[in-house]
Design an enzyme around this catalytic site. Structure first.
Site, short mmCIF file in Angstrom:
data_model
loop_
_atom_site.label_atom_id
_atom_site.label_comp_id
_atom_site.label_asym_id
_atom_site.label_seq_id
_atom_site.Cartn_x
_atom_site.Cartn_y
_atom_site.Cartn_z
N GLU A 14 5.39 5.47 2.45
CA GLU A 14 5.82 5.91 3.77
C GLU A 14 7.29 6.25 3.61
O GLU A 14 8.16 5.41 3.73
CB GLU A 14 5.65 4.81 4.82
N ASP A 57 5.66 0.33 3.10
CA ASP A 57 6.36 0.53 4.35
C ASP A 57 7.84 0.81 4.09
O ASP A 57 8.46 0.16 3.24
CB ASP A 57 6.20 -0.71 5.22
#
Length: 530
Positions: A263, A204
């Protein structure tokens, strides 16, 4: 596609947003037991792996992306034995499992941050995070002009006068990746989950862990508008790549081809490809593809840019149309019947491209964005931080409809976000036996995709001036045509019709030509026999 060597290079990976996939214990929130109970849906769909969003101990200020304990399962979702069972059940079906790691920030309730708040300025406990003195008289102004992705300043002041950085919600303080202790902690967290048997980690905010030296001002407002387009001193700094070289060594030390997925919001495809160098990560989400508007020119440009960038580093591209942070593409492409036709066409285009494809839960059902959720049910930090002016991401997170004629459609005894009543026609049960359903289209495309030639993409002239048409081949035996326009087009016939996003009786064929309706895509074999 092979499952034994470089499996991720052409894999179809299904994203599960845990809260909204399936609820086994009846509390209205999805859980790990619910995923285990619905794994046959993923097997039937034909995907290769599942990516599961965070299920760790968390106060849920941001749907679990505010982690208080990276080695424990939040009771809302189950326990560690349930996580081990999920991995085992998935592996028994030939499905790999990727879990989220959230290294840019922790929860404000993480023991480290609780200790930091109780410690003095300059203490080792505060050095794990980014605490700074303020500016202006008495240090009453933030240390710089950085803005939170969720709105407002990226700094919050604590009682002793210092400020801490949070690029997202104040409940998500940013870690200081210049601190060796942070590196050691996350190396251990990686090993914990790899030891448990997961096949990879999705990282993330992979672009955010390293900040520019001196934390300089940006000199502008509306900074979030630069995400994925321009340079920011707190995103996509070169130092992140040293972290991923460390992590790649850990991943490679385990058997079974464990992977790292970034990401990463980078200003362009070339910067994104840097995350995929041979000694770094295996995949990075292609957000430039997500952001392409419905036009042949834009999609072709993004495809060309993406493939050129990853080819330079010997990596596969990834293709994704929706996820838990983005408006669902049925709605993004126009909504209603038009949006659904375009979404189905986009799916065939996407599955035909070389590389790996991600499917966000519910897109195989043709789910639209839920745009009319009552304000009282909205929970996204964007809604709160924007002063209730931006509705946030809840509309793409409404729980899945599995069966039945009324909400909660087999999701569980109830649903944490209300489902539209007209989703009765979109349930898995309603679509399973319908050969014309979006679910059937996805199953067919994923099955046929396995046999596509392992060949690069080659654009083909569709004949004449047809700016709304894309046509390409992969090897001599496969072609894909897409009509982005609002009128039917007649093209040279590429071969025998294999699969179409629209009913096949809408596609007129002669020995030499094919007429493709608007907002439609089709796959063709190399020969022209019908």
């Amino acid at each position: 596609m092979t499952r034994n060597s470089g499996w991720w290079r052409s894999a179809v990976i299904y994203q599960i947003y845990v809260r909204s996939f399936a609820d086994a214990n009846g509390d209205g929130v999805g859980d790990l037991a619910g995923i285990r109970a619905r794994l046959d849906h993923l097997s039937d769909l034909g995907v290769d792996a599942l990516w599961v969003t965070p299920f760790y101990t968390s106060p849920m200020a941001d749907g679990g992306y505010d982690v208080a304990d990276y080695r424990a399962v939040d009771p809302l979702f189950g326990d560690l034995d349930e996580a081990k069972g999920l991995v085992a059940d998935a592996h028994a079906r030939g499905l790999r499992v990727i879990v989220d790691v959230v290294p840019n920030h922790t929860s404000a309730q993480h023991p480290w941050f609780v200790e930091a708040l109780a410690a003095d300025p300059g203490s080792p406990a505060r050095a794990r995070y980014l605490f700074r003195d303020g500016t202006g008289p008495g240090g009453a102004e933030p240390p710089n002009d950085w803005e939170s992705v969720f709105g407002g300043p990226a700094w919050t002041r604590v009682p002793d006068g210092q400020w801490y950085l949070h690029l997202f919600d104040p409940a998500q303080p940013d870690l200081n990746w210049e601190n060796p202790e942070v590196h050691e902690e996350f190396a251990d967290i990686l090993r914990f989950w790899l030891d448990l048997g997961v096949d990879g980690v999705r990282i993330d905010v992979a672009h955010g862990m390293v900040k520019a030296d001196g934390l300089p001002d940006t000199g502008r407002t509306e900074q979030i508008g630069l995400l994925g387009h321009g340079e920011l001193p707190y995103f996509d700094q070169d130092g992140v790549h040293e972290i991923y070289r460390e992590w790649r060594k850990i991943l490679d030390s385990y058997p079974g081809e464990r992977i790292g997925v970034a990401e990463a919001w980078a200003p362009n495809a070339e910067r994104l490809a840097l995350y995929l160098r041979p000694d770094e990560l295996h995949q990075a989400f292609n957000f430039h593809y997500v952001k392409a508007e419905w036009s042949a020119e834009r999609f072709r440009d993004v495809i060309d840019e993406s493939l050129a960038a990853v080819n330079r580093v010997g990596a596969p591209s990834t293709w994704v149309l929706s996820n838990h942070d983005i408006e669902r593409h049925v709605t993004r492409f126009g909504g209603g019947e038009t949006g659904l036709r375009r979404a189905r066409a986009a799916a065939l285009l996407t599955f035909a491209l070389p590389g790996s494809t991600y499917v966000y839960q519910g897109e195989e059902l043709g789910l639209p964005e839920v745009t009319d959720l009552p304000e009282e049910v909205l929970t996204d930090p964007k809604w709160i931080r924007s002063g209730h002016t931006e509705r946030g991401r809840d509309g793409c997170r409404v729980p899945l409809p599995w069966s039945g004629s009324e909400p909660p459609f087999g999701f569980g005894a109830s649903s944490w976000l209300p489902q539209p009543a007209d989703w009765a026609k979109l349930t898995v049960e309603a679509q399973r036996a319908d050969p014309g359903s979006t679910l059937s289209l996805y199953r067919s495309a994923i099955r046929l995709r396995r046999d596509l030639p392992d060949a690069p993409l080659r654009w083909v002239d569709a004949g004449g001036d047809r700016p709304d048409v894309l046509m390409f081949r992969r090897g001599p035996g496969f072609a894909c045509t897409v009509n982005f326009g609002s009128a039917s087009v007649t093209l040279p016939r590429p071969g025998r019709l294999l699969l179409a996003s629209t009913p096949t009786d809408e596609i007129a064929r002669t020995d030499q030509t094919v007429t493709l309706p608007p907002d439609a895509a089709a796959w063709w074999t190399g020969d022209a026999d019908d």
